[in-house]
Structure formats: structure tokens, C-alpha cells
Write an enzyme that holds these catalytic residues in place. Sequence first.
Site, PDB file in Angstrom:
ATOM      1  CG  ASP A   1      -8.827  -5.411  11.014  1.00 39.92           C
ATOM      2  OD1 ASP A   1      -8.715  -5.209  12.233  1.00 39.92           O
ATOM      3  OD2 ASP A   1      -8.610  -4.546  10.161  1.00 39.92           O
TER       4      ASP A   1
ATOM      5  NE  ARG B   1      -0.596  -0.461   4.907  1.00 37.31           N
ATOM      6  CZ  ARG B   1      -1.019  -0.128   6.110  1.00 37.31           C
ATOM      7  NH1 ARG B   1      -2.136   0.554   6.251  1.00 37.31           N
ATOM      8  NH2 ARG B   1      -0.358  -0.502   7.174  1.00 37.31           N
TER       9      ARG B   1
ATOM     10  CD  GLU C   1     -17.745   2.449   2.282  1.00 37.05           C
ATOM     11  OE1 GLU C   1     -18.980   2.465   2.417  1.00 37.05           O
ATOM     12  OE2 GLU C   1     -16.962   2.340   3.254  1.00 37.05           O
TER      13      GLU C   1
ATOM     14  CG  HIS D   1      -6.211  -2.994   4.749  1.00 37.56           C
ATOM     15  ND1 HIS D   1      -5.449  -1.979   4.225  1.00 37.56           N
ATOM     16  CD2 HIS D   1      -6.111  -2.887   6.090  1.00 37.56           C
ATOM     17  CE1 HIS D   1      -4.897  -1.282   5.210  1.00 37.56           C
ATOM     18  NE2 HIS D   1      -5.271  -1.812   6.350  1.00 37.56           N
TER      19      HIS D   1
ATOM     20  NE  ARG E   1      -3.117  -3.502   9.109  1.00 34.74           N
ATOM     21  CZ  ARG E   1      -2.617  -4.206  10.122  1.00 34.74           C
ATOM     22  NH1 ARG E   1      -2.335  -5.484   9.965  1.00 34.74           N
ATOM     23  NH2 ARG E   1      -2.403  -3.630  11.278  1.00 34.74           N
TER      24      ARG E   1
END
Lengths: 281, 317
Positions: free
Chosen positions: B120, B13, B61, B112, B170
Amino acid sequence: MTKEYSLEQIALQIRRDIVRMVTNAESGHPGGSLSSTDFLTVLFFKKLNCTPETWTREGKDQDMFFLSAGHITPVYYSTLARCGYFPVEELSTFRKIGTRLQGHPSIRWGLPGVHQAAGSLGQGISVAIGAALAKKLNNDDNYVYVLLGDGESQEGQVWEAALFASHHKVDNLIAITDYNGQQIDGRVEDVLGFTHLKEKWEAFGWEVIEADGHDMEKIEKAYDKAKDKSGKGKPVMILFKTEMGHGVDFMAGTHKWHGKNPSQEQCAIALAQLEETIGDF
Amino acid sequence: MQQYINTGNKDTRSGFGAALSELSDRNPNIVALCADLTGSVKMDGLASKYPERFFQCGIAEANMIGVAAGLALSGKIPFVGSFANFVTARVYDQIRQSIAYSKTNVKIAASHSGLTVGEDGATHQTLEDLGIMRIMPEMVVINPCDYNQTKAATFAVAEYVGPVYLRFGRPSVPNFTPEDQVFEIGKAVTLSEGSDVSIFATGHLVWEAIQAAEILEKEGISVDLINIHTIKPLDEETVLKSVGKTKAAVVAEEHLVAGGLGELIAGVLARKAPAPMEFVEVDDRFGQSGKPKQLLEAYGLDAANIVAAVKKVLARK
């Protein structure tokens, strides 16, 4: 050609076009087309700073119009054709295979006047906001208009867009709601009721103007007022109170003609109520 | 086989973010939109230098996709950024109508992605995004393997006119491709030539595939190792040339079997040159919390699994 005709005469011809187009295509959406006819006639013939000669998809240095309620193509296409964006005769190809006049607007067929696809609801307002932001970045002081349905405004994306436009002070955007109170399954208030639509938009930080959407003078004044209120840090919403199916007695005020074509007999009855002014396609 | 040196772990990223920041200096038409993840998606460079060209969309979004489309049709080059799940599955219809069908020049930047999001867990670990974006008509789908390649890919994506899905991740992972590489959309990169088996890898699993190829070489198995950074359009010529030589293929990706690169290559081979194949991919299931490395092991996506898959496919030749 249309300059010699009054707005009322143009609107009558567009209503005839709408009825004849959906009859000819054996499908399509007459109800919302007929409720939007008057204020779209005023917008395209008197207010929009854009001509068929200057129109580009990019919309640089001109007003842009986006149809968010993509299903009311009969009124959209007829208005564009009567303005001179493409030949009026082409209205006979509406919804037929190979046509530029797709059931819902598409940019893939080279139809002048169409900036963006629509049909899946709630998206056009976001796209219009993006175009309005681009105008600000480009120091282009023209306006962006977008037309929503009241039923369409049940989409969550509309309220994401509402929040965004006021937060980012998109004050070169004039949104219009065809507030006809009907949607496919019935009255909006019965399907998923809206109360206080004006207050909702105001609560989201918009300037809101209410007007009779079938009175040419009041429509003109509403557009003028919208321009007066623009440029002051807030996006503007005009709620045009309208009647679904307006102008054809058996279609008026009911959801039943949202997306249904008349039979040949019904078409003849409807056309008898709508004077031919400019001349049929 | 050719040796690859890790010049230091970096997150992909950040490769995207560095390129976006450079691009914003060069081209005033570059704009960016983000849904409350500006730092995570590494858009903060552009955002701090050019606040007028950065649009904070909040956690909304669907609207972000539409606003980007409107900016694009008026001549801007918008990059929309969020986590991979939230700029694919959550907004499929917005991408379909406002970007793909309307041919607006929007770049979808997805961070991600995959299991390596880590702790997560499954809500954030999309393993379906490549498939979702691949079935979208005309969408270009890119999944670079390290920091340098993600940076190069971002420059190429900005040059290309049309909708693109750019997937990155990530965690800090080995950075081993050349800093000065030219990224050619749709052109696979042969990392090492061999004759016994083809390994096609994409994204984070390219490094795992290099580790696997080194182990296999020591055992006398010669690997034709190819980095498929562009999932669509697929470089069919390179795939067919390689399998024409090796007659066996293993595909490794941080994605479900369904809709992934493995199925895509299988389709090409089935139509043009059938050969035995094995997939180092995730079966029909969701992810879970854990460290990236633990997850790759638990879901059978690390170098050891690639070695095992090669042995399996060689036995079927």
C-alpha cells in the site's frame, strides 16, 4: 428557589450572571451565551428529565444534555447553578485558577452537570450520538440533547455525525442549533456561508423544526414537537433562530461580542438593561 | 540463550480479532466501531455474532471517535478500529478531547501499522503513531509482538479501565510466545538473559531481535533480550536493571526514531544511568511500496541490522 420565578425572570437573571461572569473573569464568551439563554432556560427548568439530585455523569435513566459549542460556558454554568447543580456563589470563580468552572467544560474538576469536555468544536454531537446509542442498548427511553453553534457546523465532523445518526436511526437524540448567524470573524454568511441550513439537515435524513429562540412559548412548543417527532426512526434538529448578544443593546446582533468581555463601565450599562430578579451571585 | 520456536506464521490483527470475539461472548458491555475496514481489522467475528453491538461508522473516523466516547461514558467498553494512521494522526484532536481529556474508557485498535503493511505504500505505513499516542497525556500505548501476545494483550486492555492505544499489524509473522501467557500492562518480558548488551525490541521486530541474538551468541556475545510490549507506561525498572548489567543498549522498532521507543529509553537512561545506545529504527523519512520483508531490509530494520548495531554499540562501551 427558582420555582417561584417565571421563565422570563430566570432568563433575565442568567443574562445578568453571564455579563457579570465575563466581566469578573476579564474574558469569556458573552455573545453566544446571551443568544442561547432563553431556550436553555426552558430546557433545564421545564423539559429536561434530570435533577441535580439524580444527575450522574453516566446519565442512566435520565435525560442527558451535551454542550458541543463548548465556549458558551457562561450560560451553561449559570443555568446549572440556578437549577441547583452547584452553589450560585461559585459563578464568581469562573475562569480563575483552581476553579471547577474552567473556561471550557471539563470533567476533571468534579463539576456536576458536565458529562464531557468540549471546546474543540464539532465533537459534542458525536459524543451525544454515542450516549443515545448506549441508552438504546440499555433500554433507557430517556432523551439525549446536544447544543451546537451554527458557526460550529462548519466542522466536517458535524456532517459525519449527521449522516451517522440518520443511518443508524438515532431517534432518541434531539439536537439544537443556536442559529444566531454570527461567529468570531463576522457573519456566518460572510465567513463561510450557510444557506438552506434546514434543507441541509433534512437532506441528511433529520426531522427539522424551526422556532423563534427568544419566545418562551414558541420554545416550549418546539421542544414538545421535537419529542413528538422522536422515536420514529429519525434524529431531530431544532433550529432556534436567535440574536447574538440578545438582551444587551450594544452586544446584540454583532459578532464583536462573541468572545470579548466588557469593561466595568460597559458592564454597568448592560446590567441597567437586565433586571435583577432572583439575586446576583 | 533460551530457544523460541515459531509455531506457525499468523497475523497479529487476527490475534486481536479472536480475543475481541471471545470478549464479546463474555461481556455484553463490549461494543465495537469500525470505519469501513471491518474485515481488515478483524472485527467481523463480533460484528456477525452481535450486530446490535457493532457500529459501522463508514469512512468518517472523527465521528467514530466521538460516538465511541459517548458509548463509553454510559458504561460500554468500545473498541474503535481502523488502520493505524487513520485512528491516530487523522483524529488526534478527537482522541485528545473526547477520549483522553474526558477520561472515557475507549480502546483504540490500530491495525496495519508500520512498514510491514507492504504494498500500500507510505500513505498507509504510519511510522509515527507510537510517538503521537505517547505524547497524549495519560494514554496507555501497547505494541505486542505476535498473534498470541496480541490476543493476550486485547484481554488485558478490556480489563483495564481507561484509554488505550493497541497497535498491531497486517502480515503473517512468526508466532512464538506462549498461548496461555498472562499479559501484564506495563511489565516488560525478558526473553533471554545475557551480560554483554541489552536489546530492547517491540512489535514485529521482537522476532528479528531473537534471530539477531542467536547469531550474536554464536559469536560469543551474550544478549539480554527484552520485549517491550508496553511503550507507555514504560517498565523503567527492567530497562535500568538490564542496562545496569550490560552498560550498552540497542533498541529495535518499526517506527521513526522521532517519538519512538528508542528516544523514550534514551530519556530514561540519560536521566538515571547514561550508556551508549544504537537505534534500529527509521530515520526522518516516509515508507514506500514493497513486500514486508523487502521493506524491513531496505529500511535497515532486520536481524542483520540489529547484529550490526550491537557491534557498533559494543565498540563504544
